[in-house]
Scaffold this motif. Structure first.
Motif, short mmCIF file in Angstrom:
data_model
loop_
_atom_site.label_atom_id
_atom_site.label_comp_id
_atom_site.label_asym_id
_atom_site.label_seq_id
_atom_site.Cartn_x
_atom_site.Cartn_y
_atom_site.Cartn_z
N UNK A 1 -26.43 19.10 17.21
CA UNK A 1 -27.02 18.49 18.40
C UNK A 1 -28.33 19.17 18.79
N UNK A 2 -28.35 20.50 18.73
CA UNK A 2 -29.58 21.24 19.07
C UNK A 2 -30.70 20.91 18.09
N UNK A 3 -30.39 20.83 16.80
CA UNK A 3 -31.42 20.51 15.81
C UNK A 3 -31.95 19.10 16.01
N UNK A 4 -31.05 18.16 16.27
CA UNK A 4 -31.48 16.78 16.55
C UNK A 4 -32.42 16.74 17.76
N UNK A 5 -32.09 17.50 18.80
CA UNK A 5 -32.92 17.52 20.00
C UNK A 5 -34.28 18.16 19.73
N UNK A 6 -34.31 19.21 18.90
CA UNK A 6 -35.60 19.80 18.50
C UNK A 6 -36.49 18.74 17.88
N UNK B 1 -29.63 19.55 31.81
CA UNK B 1 -29.08 18.50 30.97
C UNK B 1 -28.61 19.03 29.62
N UNK B 2 -28.90 20.30 29.33
CA UNK B 2 -28.45 20.91 28.08
C UNK B 2 -26.99 21.31 28.22
N UNK B 3 -26.13 20.69 27.42
CA UNK B 3 -24.71 21.03 27.53
C UNK B 3 -24.46 22.48 27.11
N UNK B 4 -23.50 23.11 27.76
CA UNK B 4 -23.10 24.46 27.36
C UNK B 4 -22.45 24.37 25.98
N UNK B 5 -22.64 25.38 25.17
CA UNK B 5 -22.04 25.44 23.84
C UNK B 5 -22.39 24.22 22.98
N UNK C 1 -33.74 22.77 21.80
CA UNK C 1 -32.99 21.73 22.52
C UNK C 1 -33.10 21.94 24.02
N UNK C 2 -33.37 23.17 24.42
CA UNK C 2 -33.42 23.52 25.84
C UNK C 2 -34.74 23.12 26.50
N UNK C 3 -35.68 22.56 25.73
CA UNK C 3 -36.96 22.14 26.28
C UNK C 3 -36.89 20.73 26.88
#
Length: 126
Positions: free
Chosen positions: A50-55, A41-45, A33-35
């Motif tokens: 959400x991270x999997x969706x962004x991947x 723009x990556x929210x903390x915590x 998600x951090x890419x």
């Protein structure tokens, strides 16, 4: 010469290509998600959902650049910083792929780049 692909809306957190064409197979680098183009723009915590969706958004962008879809994916590797994220990641995973599902490996790792909790990579076949 090696043919590589780079999605316009995904960053690389190191010296690598988003995808490498090996003829019949395309190898996709892991995405977190951090890419995002703007890591700030990556929210903390950020939740594992959400991270999997962004991947998957990042990987879809690279698939489109190559001219493929999720139906071309034959192998998936998922890296989680804890297996406590497994069920939540699976719920998102099931929305991205349809049966018959690609082969998959899922492992827990100590740490991932940029503080991510999930990283996903593909192998696709033309």
């Amino acid at each position: 010469m090696r043919k590589v692909y780079t999605a316009k809306d995904v960053s690389a957190s190191g010296p690598y290509s988003h995808a490498v064409d090996a003829g019949e197979y395309i190898y996709f680098s892991g995405q977190t998600a951090k890419n995002r183009l703007s890591p700030e723009d990556s929210p903390a915590n950020e939740s594992i959902t959400s991270q999997t969706e962004q991947c998957f958004k990042h990987l879809t962008s690279v698939l489109e650049e190559v001219g493929l879809t999720e139906d071309n994916v034959v192998k998936v590797n998922v890296y989680l910083t804890s297996m406590k994220h497994f069920d939540e990641m699976n719920r998102v995973y099931e929305t991205f792929f349809q049966a018959p599902y690609p082969a998959r490996t899922c492992v827990a790792v100590y740490e991932l780049p940029l503080g991510a909790d999930v990283e996903i990579e593909f192998v696709a076949k033309r």
